[in-house]
Design a protein around this motif. Structure first.
Motif, PDB file in Angstrom:
ATOM      1  N   LYS A   3     -54.367 103.161  23.224  1.00 52.55           N
ATOM      2  CA  LYS A   3     -54.147 104.594  23.573  1.00 52.55           C
ATOM      3  C   LYS A   3     -53.266 105.009  22.267  1.00 52.55           C
ATOM      4  N   LYS A  15     -55.638 116.342  12.771  1.00 53.62           N
ATOM      5  CA  LYS A  15     -57.081 116.247  13.160  1.00 53.62           C
ATOM      6  C   LYS A  15     -57.613 115.322  12.233  1.00 53.62           C
ATOM      7  N   SER A  18     -56.827 111.770  13.658  1.00 53.23           N
ATOM      8  CA  SER A  18     -57.169 111.594  14.892  1.00 53.23           C
ATOM      9  C   SER A  18     -58.772 111.031  14.572  1.00 53.23           C
ATOM     10  N   ARG A  19     -59.365 111.701  13.399  1.00 45.23           N
ATOM     11  CA  ARG A  19     -60.820 111.210  13.345  1.00 45.23           C
ATOM     12  C   ARG A  19     -60.889 109.750  12.860  1.00 45.23           C
ATOM     13  N   VAL A  21     -58.647 107.579  13.737  1.00 43.87           N
ATOM     14  CA  VAL A  21     -58.353 106.476  14.742  1.00 43.87           C
ATOM     15  C   VAL A  21     -59.613 106.506  15.493  1.00 43.87           C
ATOM     16  N   SER A  22     -60.218 107.433  15.913  1.00 49.25           N
ATOM     17  CA  SER A  22     -61.409 107.430  16.717  1.00 49.25           C
ATOM     18  C   SER A  22     -62.682 106.720  16.186  1.00 49.25           C
ATOM     19  N   ASP A  25     -63.177 100.926  16.636  1.00 45.03           N
ATOM     20  CA  ASP A  25     -63.437 100.332  17.811  1.00 45.03           C
ATOM     21  C   ASP A  25     -61.912  99.532  18.509  1.00 45.03           C
ATOM     22  N   THR A  28     -58.343 104.857  21.109  1.00 48.43           N
ATOM     23  CA  THR A  28     -58.657 106.162  21.460  1.00 48.43           C
ATOM     24  C   THR A  28     -57.514 106.848  21.409  1.00 48.43           C
ATOM     25  N   VAL A  29     -57.756 108.191  20.951  1.00 40.59           N
ATOM     26  CA  VAL A  29     -56.619 109.217  20.978  1.00 40.59           C
ATOM     27  C   VAL A  29     -56.706 110.018  22.075  1.00 40.59           C
TER      28      VAL A  29
END
Length: 228
Positions: A3, A15, A18-19, A21-22, A25, A28-29
């Motif tokens: 997390k 943003k 975050s993209r 990271v997301s 696999d 999760t942000v």
């Protein structure tokens, strides 16, 4: 699942990170913060495993944020412990030194590309896995964990990638009785050729042992076991 809390005063940069990271696999942000105070509140509420932390924040610097997180952990034995990766444009050596002393895992200087961040995240995941798997550390475990930089493609033979090496090593250690290249490929969702290359590299560098299993006909099967 790791997390992640993203902390950056620039909304667009937060943003973007975050993209990145997301898209990976295993990550999760769970939240985004744009100030130090907001980051501290979010860390208490969301209990992230990793904080991507900028130095330049509008109310306090990121190093002070990390120090506050560590102080909270010291005050409260039940407080959640999060790792921190600094992502910043600050290049002053004194700032880098302060970040390391505050307990940062690593320090990425902006601008950087997606690959650089993802390599660091793979490193974080590898460290967490190694620590979780240890009951008692050997010196080689400690050396690997406290290395000055994460393993990267520059330290591997040409054609081998750091994140794939970490994956194969994890699969290898999850099978203490040993496994073949085909079994490793299936467990790691890799091609057999790729798995064999990494396993042979581990054997050459002393991180794996090779034994031969003889069947009824044909060449013996090579089986690999992590060196304990």
């Amino acid at each position: 699942m790791t997390k992640v809390l993203v902390v950056d005063d620039d909304f667009m940069v937060a943003k973007l990170h975050s993209r990145y990271v997301s898209a990976m696999d295993g990550f999760t942000v769970v939240g985004v913060a744009h100030s130090g105070a907001e980051a501290l509140r979010a860390a208490r509420r969301l209990r992230p495993d990793l904080v991507l932390l900028d130095i330049y924040l509008p109310d306090m610097n990121g190093i002070d944020v990390l120090r506050e997180l560590r102080a909270a952990e010291a005050r409260d034995g039940d407080a959640h412990s999060a790792d921190a990766l600094f992502i910043t444009a600050a290049r002053d050596a004194g700032v880098v030194r302060a970040a390391l002393r505050a307990g940062a895992l690593h320090y990425l200087i902006k601008p950087f590309d997606r690959t650089a961040l993802q390599e660091q995240l793979h490193h974080v995941a590898s460290l967490r896995h190694r620590l979780d798997a240890l009951d008692e550390a050997r010196q080689e475990d400690v050396d690997r964990i406290f290395g000055t930089r994460p393993p990267g493609s520059r330290e591997l033979p040409k054609g081998l990638a750091a994140h794939t090496a970490d994956l194969v090593e994890r699969v290898l250690r999850e099978h203490p009785d040993g496994l073949s290249a085909s079994e490793c490929a299936e467990a790691g969702t890799l091609s057999r050729v790729s798995a064999r290359r990494y396993l042979e590299y581990f054997a050459e560098t002393g991180r794996a042992e090779v034994s031969l299993r003889y069947g009824g006909t044909g060449r013996p099967e090579r089986r690999y076991r992590a060196v304990s």
